[in-house]
Scaffold this active site. Structure first.
Site, PDB file in Angstrom:
ATOM      1  N   SER A  63      -1.176  -0.124   6.325  1.00  0.00           N
ATOM      2  CA  SER A  63      -1.970  -0.904   5.393  1.00  0.00           C
ATOM      3  C   SER A  63      -2.902  -0.056   4.556  1.00  0.00           C
ATOM      4  O   SER A  63      -4.025   0.195   4.945  1.00  0.00           O
ATOM      5  CB  SER A  63      -2.784  -1.938   6.156  1.00  0.00           C
ATOM      6  OG  SER A  63      -3.391  -1.348   7.286  1.00  0.00           O
ATOM      7  N   CYS A  64      -2.414   0.376   3.424  1.00  0.00           N
ATOM      8  CA  CYS A  64      -3.266   0.934   2.384  1.00  0.00           C
ATOM      9  C   CYS A  64      -3.094   0.054   1.159  1.00  0.00           C
ATOM     10  O   CYS A  64      -2.151  -0.717   1.072  1.00  0.00           O
ATOM     11  CB  CYS A  64      -2.879   2.371   2.045  1.00  0.00           C
ATOM     12  SG  CYS A  64      -3.217   3.572   3.354  1.00  0.00           S
ATOM     13  N   ASP A  65      -4.007   0.180   0.224  1.00  0.00           N
ATOM     14  CA  ASP A  65      -3.911  -0.601  -1.007  1.00  0.00           C
ATOM     15  C   ASP A  65      -4.354   0.249  -2.180  1.00  0.00           C
ATOM     16  O   ASP A  65      -5.380   0.934  -2.102  1.00  0.00           O
ATOM     17  CB  ASP A  65      -4.791  -1.850  -0.912  1.00  0.00           C
ATOM     18  CG  ASP A  65      -4.306  -2.815   0.151  1.00  0.00           C
ATOM     19  OD1 ASP A  65      -3.437  -3.639  -0.168  1.00  0.00           O
ATOM     20  OD2 ASP A  65      -4.778  -2.744   1.298  1.00  0.00           O
TER      21      ASP A  65
END
Length: 422
Positions: free
Chosen positions: A9-11
């Site tokens: 989970s990176c954005d």
């Protein structure tokens, strides 16, 4: 007892005019990694290298370029590359973990984080980065352990590549790739393939490989994210899709009015999961950049060098002829004794905390045990950040002249933040 699931989970976000309030391109990224992993912030000046020089990346050597651009990087200190960063040509990059139908090579090659740094060092535009990364994939491939742990964990990568004029989304599956050009409005990527039929460039063998594997009939429109989506995606991929949707909604709420402050607020948003704090993983570093369309204006890059942007300060960095090194956001070095350099790798852990990280962790403990004192500290730090944003706004609007001390800006802000923690 089952191992905690790896971080998926990176954005990454970008706003281009008319999505931005001003005539600026705004880039943002949260890096979500193992909870106790440190991120340091490093500056490397532009350098010329003798012909034939070899470059030691995280796991493999590759030929060095004859010239590398100056870069500022936010990275886990055990590796060579970076989670995110910028160069002195006004280019920013962030990467994401993705899983596809293409098998992950179990061997050691270039990490996606190595490709981030290589793209910044070798390209002077977002499209130039596409060429650099895809060329390196063709020559050297991608792969190798992506965390500081003996348990195997690898992935393919997608990238958001941004400059003063445009952005590119680059999504990979092994050595195969597609790219999508973005010239206006807002766009975000998370840990899932997002490019469908709107393909601007692609690997010359992409479709023939898909046909040969039986993934695509060769008839009708070619939709990359449908053809190449993983048949057995990690469980958290569904959460990543929801987070991507939430990030899109946050961007669209501000479409036409995105500023650096707005981007910081998006990176701090916990209800959407953009600001992650879940189990063994959290947002360990964040970055926001202002890239003015006017080439006479400097690009401004804000980095935290500490986890949890909701309780961190974004501190401005500006490339100049004289940049003051900031040793207090640089982690200890262990040389040949580093567990990443020994075979087998990652058999032990070392303390990689830098001074700002340790002071910030102490402040977080204060916030938890004494909420009133914590809130007062947060308010003081936000005032510091707000003053920096005001000063930067005045600089970009021409209200105040650019000063020679711009290279000291990040150093001064780190020093001030440390004094507040004391």
């Amino acid at each position: 007892m089952a191992e905690p699931e790896p971080p998926l989970s990176c954005d990454c976000f970008v706003s281009l005019p008319p999505g931005s309030q001003d005539d600026h391109v705004i880039f943002g990224k949260n890096s979500d990694r193992p909870r106790d992993e440190v991120q340091e912030v490093l500056y490397y000046p532009a350098t010329s290298h003798p012909s034939g020089t070899m470059l030691e990346c995280t796991y493999i050597q590759i030929p060095q370029a004859e010239h590398t651009h100056a870069v500022v990087l936010s990275r886990p200190p055990w590796l060579w590359g970076a989670e995110m960063g910028a160069n002195d040509k006004g280019v920013c990059i962030g990467n994401e973990a993705v899983w596809t139908r293409e098998a992950i090579d179990p061997g050691e090659a270039l990490l996606g984080m190595d490709l981030v740094r290589l793209g910044l060092e070798r390209a002077d535009s977002a499209w130039g980065v596409v060429s650099v990364i895809t060329g390196l994939l063709e020559q050297h491939g991608q792969g190798g352990p992506c965390r500081e742990d003996p348990a195997p964990f690898s992935y393919h990568n997608s990238f958001l590549l941004v400059d003063r004029n445009e952005a590119w989304v680059l999504e990979t599956a092994g050595k195969l790739w597609v790219a999508q050009k973005v010239t206006e409005g807002v766009k975000n990527i998370s840990n899932a393939l997002t490019i469908g039929t709107d393909i601007s460039a692609e690997h010359p063998e992409l479709r023939s490989v898909a046909q040969a594997q039986g993934w695509w009939s060769g008839e009708g429109e070619f939709c990359f994210n449908e053809v190449f989506k993983s048949e057995n995606p990690p469980a958290r991929m569904e959460l990543a899709k929801k987070r991507h949707s939430g990030g899109t909604q946050l961007l669209q709420q501000h479409d036409g009015s995105v500023t650096a402050e707005v981007m910081m607020s998006i990176l701090r948003d916990k209800p959407s999961g953009i600001c992650m704090d879940s189990g063994g993983f959290r947002t360990t570093g964040s970055m926001v950049s202002i890239l003015p369309r006017d080439p006479s204006l400097p690009c401004i890059h804000f980095l935290t060098a500490t986890p949890d942007p909701s309780r961190s300060v974004f501190k401005p960095f500006i490339f100049s002829e004289s940049v003051t090194p900031v040793s207090r956001v640089i982690s200890p070095q262990y040389g040949p004794d580093d567990p990443v350099r020994k075979q087998p790798r990652f058999q032990s852990l070392v303390d990689r905390r830098h001074d700002l990280y340790k002071a910030h962790e102490g402040a977080l403990q204060t916030m938890e045990t004494n909420p009133d004192a914590g809130n007062a500290l947060t308010e003081t730090l936000r005032m510091l950040e707000g003053q920096c944003l005001t000063d930067i706004s005045a600089l970009l609007s021409g209200e105040t002249p650019a000063e020679e001390e711009l290279g000291d800006l990040f150093f001064d802000c780190v020093d001030t933040e440390l004094k507040f923690y004391q």
